[in-house]
Design a protein around this motif. Structure first.
Motif, PDB file in Angstrom:
ATOM      1  N   MET A 169       0.860  -1.191   0.000  1.00 24.24           N
ATOM      2  CA  MET A 169       0.000   0.000   0.000  1.00 24.24           C
ATOM      3  C   MET A 169       0.901   1.248   0.000  1.00 24.24           C
ATOM      4  SD  MET A 169      -3.492   0.575   2.000  1.00 24.24           S
ATOM      5  CE  MET A 169      -3.030   0.128   3.629  1.00 24.24           C
ATOM      6  N   LEU A 174      -8.592  -9.224   9.039  1.00 27.18           N
ATOM      7  CA  LEU A 174      -9.053  -9.311   7.657  1.00 27.18           C
ATOM      8  C   LEU A 174      -7.989  -8.789   6.693  1.00 27.18           C
ATOM      9  CD1 LEU A 174     -11.399  -9.743   5.585  1.00 27.18           C
ATOM     10  CD2 LEU A 174     -11.689  -7.267   5.733  1.00 27.18           C
ATOM     11  N   ARG A 175      -7.433  -7.617   7.032  1.00 21.36           N
ATOM     12  CA  ARG A 175      -6.400  -7.050   6.157  1.00 21.36           C
ATOM     13  C   ARG A 175      -5.237  -8.028   5.997  1.00 21.36           C
ATOM     14  NH1 ARG A 175      -6.664  -1.535   4.935  1.00 21.36           N
ATOM     15  NH2 ARG A 175      -8.402  -0.458   5.922  1.00 21.36           N
ATOM     16  N   MET A 176      -4.896  -8.691   7.112  1.00 17.36           N
ATOM     17  CA  MET A 176      -3.807  -9.664   7.032  1.00 17.36           C
ATOM     18  C   MET A 176      -4.201 -10.829   6.125  1.00 17.36           C
ATOM     19  SD  MET A 176      -2.415  -9.761  10.919  1.00 17.36           S
ATOM     20  CE  MET A 176      -1.043  -8.721  11.414  1.00 17.36           C
ATOM     21  N   ALA A 177      -5.445 -11.295   6.263  1.00 15.25           N
ATOM     22  CA  ALA A 177      -5.903 -12.397   5.420  1.00 15.25           C
ATOM     23  C   ALA A 177      -5.872 -12.000   3.954  1.00 15.25           C
ATOM     24  CB  ALA A 177      -7.320 -12.809   5.832  1.00 15.25           C
ATOM     25  N   LEU A 178      -6.149 -10.728   3.690  1.00 18.36           N
ATOM     26  CA  LEU A 178      -6.186 -10.274   2.301  1.00 18.36           C
ATOM     27  C   LEU A 178      -4.795  -9.944   1.759  1.00 18.36           C
ATOM     28  CD1 LEU A 178      -9.335  -7.977   2.252  1.00 18.36           C
ATOM     29  CD2 LEU A 178      -9.150 -10.412   1.752  1.00 18.36           C
ATOM     30  N   GLY A 179      -3.785 -10.083   2.611  1.00 18.09           N
ATOM     31  CA  GLY A 179      -2.437  -9.927   2.084  1.00 18.09           C
ATOM     32  C   GLY A 179      -1.615  -8.818   2.693  1.00 18.09           C
ATOM     33  N   ALA A 180      -2.122  -8.161   3.752  1.00 11.07           N
ATOM     34  CA  ALA A 180      -1.317  -7.130   4.401  1.00 11.07           C
ATOM     35  C   ALA A 180      -0.194  -7.807   5.163  1.00 11.07           C
ATOM     36  CB  ALA A 180      -2.173  -6.309   5.349  1.00 11.07           C
ATOM     37  N   ARG A 181       1.038  -7.329   4.940  1.00  6.59           N
ATOM     38  CA  ARG A 181       2.153  -7.846   5.725  1.00  6.59           C
ATOM     39  C   ARG A 181       2.173  -7.115   7.061  1.00  6.59           C
ATOM     40  NH1 ARG A 181       6.104  -6.130   1.239  1.00  6.59           N
ATOM     41  NH2 ARG A 181       4.519  -4.530   1.383  1.00  6.59           N
ATOM     42  N   ARG A 182       2.965  -7.645   8.004  1.00  4.83           N
ATOM     43  CA  ARG A 182       3.017  -7.010   9.321  1.00  4.83           C
ATOM     44  C   ARG A 182       3.422  -5.545   9.200  1.00  4.83           C
ATOM     45  NH1 ARG A 182       1.572 -10.588  12.623  1.00  4.83           N
ATOM     46  NH2 ARG A 182       2.211 -12.752  12.526  1.00  4.83           N
ATOM     47  N   ARG A 183       4.371  -5.277   8.303  1.00  5.30           N
ATOM     48  CA  ARG A 183       4.822  -3.886   8.226  1.00  5.30           C
ATOM     49  C   ARG A 183       3.768  -2.995   7.594  1.00  5.30           C
ATOM     50  NH1 ARG A 183       8.823  -5.726   4.724  1.00  5.30           N
ATOM     51  NH2 ARG A 183       8.391  -5.355   2.537  1.00  5.30           N
ATOM     52  N   ILE A 241       0.571  -3.217   8.258  1.00  2.08           N
ATOM     53  CA  ILE A 241      -0.289  -2.887   9.395  1.00  2.08           C
ATOM     54  C   ILE A 241       0.410  -1.888  10.309  1.00  2.08           C
ATOM     55  CG2 ILE A 241      -1.476  -3.843  11.421  1.00  2.08           C
ATOM     56  CD1 ILE A 241      -2.723  -4.764   8.807  1.00  2.08           C
ATOM     57  N   PRO A 271      -3.432 -13.441  12.741  1.00  2.71           N
ATOM     58  CA  PRO A 271      -4.599 -13.219  11.882  1.00  2.71           C
ATOM     59  C   PRO A 271      -5.780 -14.143  12.210  1.00  2.71           C
ATOM     60  CG  PRO A 271      -2.708 -14.064  10.625  1.00  2.71           C
ATOM     61  CD  PRO A 271      -2.209 -13.674  11.971  1.00  2.71           C
ATOM     62  N   LEU A 291      -2.900 -19.012   6.595  1.00  2.00           N
ATOM     63  CA  LEU A 291      -3.002 -18.186   7.787  1.00  2.00           C
ATOM     64  C   LEU A 291      -2.216 -18.844   8.909  1.00  2.00           C
ATOM     65  CD1 LEU A 291      -6.798 -17.387   7.577  1.00  2.00           C
ATOM     66  CD2 LEU A 291      -4.978 -15.679   7.535  1.00  2.00           C
ATOM     67  N   ASP A 343       5.632 -12.715   6.312  1.00  2.00           N
ATOM     68  CA  ASP A 343       5.525 -11.788   5.185  1.00  2.00           C
ATOM     69  C   ASP A 343       5.324 -12.527   3.866  1.00  2.00           C
ATOM     70  OD1 ASP A 343       5.743  -9.665   6.817  1.00  2.00           O
ATOM     71  OD2 ASP A 343       7.635  -8.896   5.999  1.00  2.00           O
ATOM     72  N   ALA A 382       1.865 -13.726   3.724  1.00  2.40           N
ATOM     73  CA  ALA A 382       0.937 -12.629   3.407  1.00  2.40           C
ATOM     74  C   ALA A 382       0.869 -12.427   1.901  1.00  2.40           C
ATOM     75  CB  ALA A 382       1.391 -11.350   4.107  1.00  2.40           C
ATOM     76  N   ARG A 398      -1.098 -15.291   0.372  1.00  5.16           N
ATOM     77  CA  ARG A 398      -2.540 -15.093   0.591  1.00  5.16           C
ATOM     78  C   ARG A 398      -3.088 -14.057  -0.371  1.00  5.16           C
ATOM     79  NH1 ARG A 398      -1.059 -15.204   6.246  1.00  5.16           N
ATOM     80  NH2 ARG A 398      -1.103 -12.924   6.368  1.00  5.16           N
ATOM     81  N   ASN A 399      -2.286 -13.010  -0.543  1.00  2.15           N
ATOM     82  CA  ASN A 399      -2.722 -11.910  -1.391  1.00  2.15           C
ATOM     83  C   ASN A 399      -2.885 -12.334  -2.853  1.00  2.15           C
ATOM     84  OD1 ASN A 399      -1.454  -9.057  -2.892  1.00  2.15           O
ATOM     85  ND2 ASN A 399      -3.282  -8.988  -1.630  1.00  2.15           N
ATOM     86  N   PHE A 432     -10.411 -15.356   0.016  1.00  2.00           N
ATOM     87  CA  PHE A 432     -11.187 -15.820   1.169  1.00  2.00           C
ATOM     88  C   PHE A 432     -12.639 -15.359   1.080  1.00  2.00           C
ATOM     89  CE2 PHE A 432      -6.931 -15.918   3.042  1.00  2.00           C
ATOM     90  CZ  PHE A 432      -6.966 -17.123   3.721  1.00  2.00           C
ATOM     91  N   LEU A 454      -4.860  -3.230  -3.096  1.00  2.00           N
ATOM     92  CA  LEU A 454      -4.011  -2.231  -2.449  1.00  2.00           C
ATOM     93  C   LEU A 454      -2.719  -2.887  -1.981  1.00  2.00           C
ATOM     94  CD1 LEU A 454      -6.292  -0.114  -0.083  1.00  2.00           C
ATOM     95  CD2 LEU A 454      -5.031   0.659  -2.081  1.00  2.00           C
ATOM     96  N   TYR A 455      -2.877  -4.101  -1.410  1.00  2.00           N
ATOM     97  CA  TYR A 455      -1.690  -4.777  -0.883  1.00  2.00           C
ATOM     98  C   TYR A 455      -0.892  -5.445  -1.995  1.00  2.00           C
ATOM     99  CZ  TYR A 455      -3.726  -3.739   3.601  1.00  2.00           C
ATOM    100  OH  TYR A 455      -4.238  -3.080   4.673  1.00  2.00           O
TER     101      TYR A 455
END
Lengths: 393, 243
Positions: free
Chosen positions: A1, A303-312, A314, A386, B57, B78, B81, B84-85, B90, B112-113
């Motif tokens: 992002m 949810l954001r993590m499930a959709l692909g957000a990495r820890r950084r 977030i 997550p 997950l 990472d 993630a 998953r993306n 899901f 976005l990700y």
């Protein structure tokens, strides 16, 4: 992002809780307001003082008795003879004046006022920017001949003689009758602060106040480079004549300016500490609400993590949110601070000085608070599991 | 046919030190591209754990998991993630749409990700929303949509990054039977378009939409059943797309 998206997301979430966000950022708002207002007023004041000092002239110096001594040895005060001898022996001097002052009541036929009665000599007008609006300032024959004449300012003249011009009128200073020989333009000085000053010849002053003495000597040279030499030579002559070391103290403008800077430096430090504490408290408030926000939005984070957000992703999202929150407070605080500075200055009668450095510093500082106090909540958000987060209600 | 999911001897043990719970025991299974698979089992059977592992997950305690030809069981958070993306879409029982965002923005979220540019994000989101028949609701927020409509948006969101598999966890659990049918018809039409779908459910009539059902009990795969495809005949599927 990317950054733009992150800021938009942060702003959306702040807007969703607008009241809470504003209240949260109140601490920072107040801190920044205080800093901006006080610094602007303080710097404005300092600038005004500096200007006034520069008007005094950099070719001036003063000699005073050392006030820091517990007891001043009596019988060693400045005398008129000192003045004459120094004048004769220090070639760099262009002017040398005795000055003395005391508070007194001033009476006209039907009015009574108080003012500072200032004894000096004719050359005083050459060293200070006095504006004569009627009559004349004290001249040499007034001073040498002990003429009972006085120069007062227009405002005092108006108060003492509301219906007619004061010029040529008699006034009574401590039971001594004097004639007004000149009127001065009323001054608006930070130093004056409402005190009226009236000028009389030095020798007359010594006659009226027999117990009094010359409180300081003011000297002027042709060029600023000669000030130090002239001042030192003058002090040496005084020490020799009065047989005392370290009693007389010379002060030139350079030292005065340094003294003012020292005072304003301490003031700035004190304000800085107070502001620091208020911003610390504000920062803790932001951290607190960010922690609440993380808890409230656990599912969103999951949810954001499930959709692909990495820890950084977030981490950055919540850090940006904290920074945007603090900047919101900082910007509102800046606006209030600038407004407040103008308000205070309007009352104090000197212009505020709002420098870009201050504004930039406040801006950077708010952002820094956001980062510092955002780290803990953001880190907490980024370290959520997550699966757990998605399960949370 | 390409194998999308290849699990070999997957074990998942929670709290291995103090009080070990063996959630998955030696699970091995293959799912090929374009398959429509239902996972069934009573609660505690390990099907949720399997979904979490399959959805990257969670990582298995032991065993190998290849997703779309990539070994993912030893990846860090990472890397997972990113997997998953890009590779997983899901669909949740409670939709999990972000309440402050419009349907369109919710669908754009995975992109976005993925770093997709704004214009393309919108185009792809609109395309996917079109596939679930929600183009007239793109500026509505989830609170302004019915449960079935929310789930359609959630399906569109699962599709936008063009994933290898769609993982749907009880997608009809919160819906009435008519709406459930509509949602299942969408899955069927996606299946027709050769999308790989894995569906967790405990309802037989929902599982019946799939072509293959994996039964779990006590963390073990106990039955791998190929269904007679009579319930997902092309006529029923085509009708579903228009609802």
């Amino acid at each position: 992002m990317n950054l733009g998206e992150s800021i938009r997301v942060a702003w959306d979430s702040i807007r969703a809780n607008m009241l809470r966000s504003i209240l949260t950022t109140l601490g920072i708002m107040i801190g920044i307001t205080a800093v901006i207002a006080v610094v602007a007023v303080g710097q404005g004041g300092q600038q005004s003082i500096m200007k006034e000092m520069e008007q005094f002239g950099s070719n001036l110096f003063y000699i005073t008795m050392d006030w820091r001594r517990d007891e001043l040895p009596t019988g060693r005060e400045f005398t008129m003879n000192d003045i004459e001898i120094i004048k004769a022996n220090v070639p760099e001097l262009e002017y040398l004046l005795p000055c003395a002052q005391t508070f007194s009541t001033i009476k006209s036929r039907d009015k009574v006022k108080t003012a500072q009665v200032f004894g000096t000599e004719a050359d005083y007008a050459h060293l200070h920017p006095l504006e004569i609006t009627a009559g004349r300032f004290l001249n040499n024959s007034d001073c040498l001949g002990k003429r009972r004449v006085v120069v007062i300012d227009e405002e005092l003249a108006q108060e003492l003689f509301p219906r007619t011009s004061a010029l040529g009128k008699r006034i009574i200073i401590d039971n001594q009758t004097m004639v007004v020989c000149g009127l001065l333009k009323a001054e608006n000085s930070i130093f004056g602060m409402g005190t009226k000053v009236i000028y009389i010849p030095m020798r007359v002053w010594l006659d009226i106040y027999p117990g009094g003495s010359i409180s300081y000597i003011e000297g002027g040279t042709r060029s600023p480079e000669e000030v130090k030499t002239a001042m030192q030579s003058s002090v040496k002559i005084l020490e020799k004549r009065h047989h005392s070391k370290d009693l007389y103290q010379g002060v030139d403008m350079e030292q005065e300016i340094q003294a003012v800077n020292k005072v304003t430096g301490v003031m700035t430090l004190v304000i800085g500490i107070i502001a620091g504490f208020s911003l610390l408290v504000g920062g803790i408030g932001v951290m607190n609400i960010m922690l609440v926000s993380v808890t409230e939005r656990t599912r969103e984070i999951g949810l954001r993590m499930a959709l692909g957000a990495r820890r950084r992703d977030i981490l950055i999202q919540f850090l940006i949110e904290a920074v945007v929150l603090c900047l919101l407070g900082g910007i509102i605080g800046m606006a209030l601070g600038i407004g407040g500075a103008f308000l205070i200055s309007a009352l104090a009668k000197w212009p505020p000085l709002i420098s870009w450095t201050t504004v930039l510093l406040a801006f950077t500082f708010s952002a820094a608070i956001g980062i510092i106090f955002g780290i803990l909540p953001a880190n907490q958000a980024a370290n959520l599991d997550p699966i757990e987060a998605l399960r949370r209600d | 046919m390409i194998t999308m999911i290849k699990m070999e001897q997957i074990n998942k043990i929670y709290r291995p030190q103090s009080n070990p719970v063996h959630a998955l025991r030696d699970v091995s299974l293959h799912i090929k591209m374009g398959e429509f698979v239902a996972i069934m089992g009573p609660s505690g059977s390990g099907k949720s754990t399997l979904m979490n592992v399959m959805g990257c997950l969670d990582t298995p305690s032991s065993g190998a998991y290849h997703l779309g030809g990539v070994e993912v069981s030893s990846m860090n958070s990472d890397q997972l993630a990113t997997i998953r993306n890009r590779k997983i879409g899901f669909v949740f029982q409670n939709y999990n749409l972000l309440p402050r965002m419009t349907a369109l923005h919710n669908v754009e979220l995975p992109m976005l990700y993925a770093g997709v540019e704004k214009e393309e994000r919108k185009a792809r989101a609109l395309d996917c929303i079109g596939r679930v028949g929600m183009l007239d609701r793109i500026h509505h927020r989830p609170s302004e949509l019915s449960g079935g409509q929310c789930q359609r948006i959630a399906i569109a969101r699962a599709l936008v990054n063009n994933p290898d598999i769609i993982l749907a966890d009880e997608p009809t659990g919160n819906l009435d039977s008519v709406t459930s049918l509509e949602i299942m018809n969408i899955f069927c039409s996606l299946h027709q378009e050769n999308t790989t779908i894995v569906l967790v459910t405990h309802e037989d009539d929902i599982a019946a939409f799939a072509r293959r059902v994996l039964h779990f009990r006590d963390g073990k795969l106990i039955n791998d059943e190929i269904l007679n495809p009579h319930l997902t005949e092309p006529s029923a599927v085509e009708g579903g797309g228009d609802i």
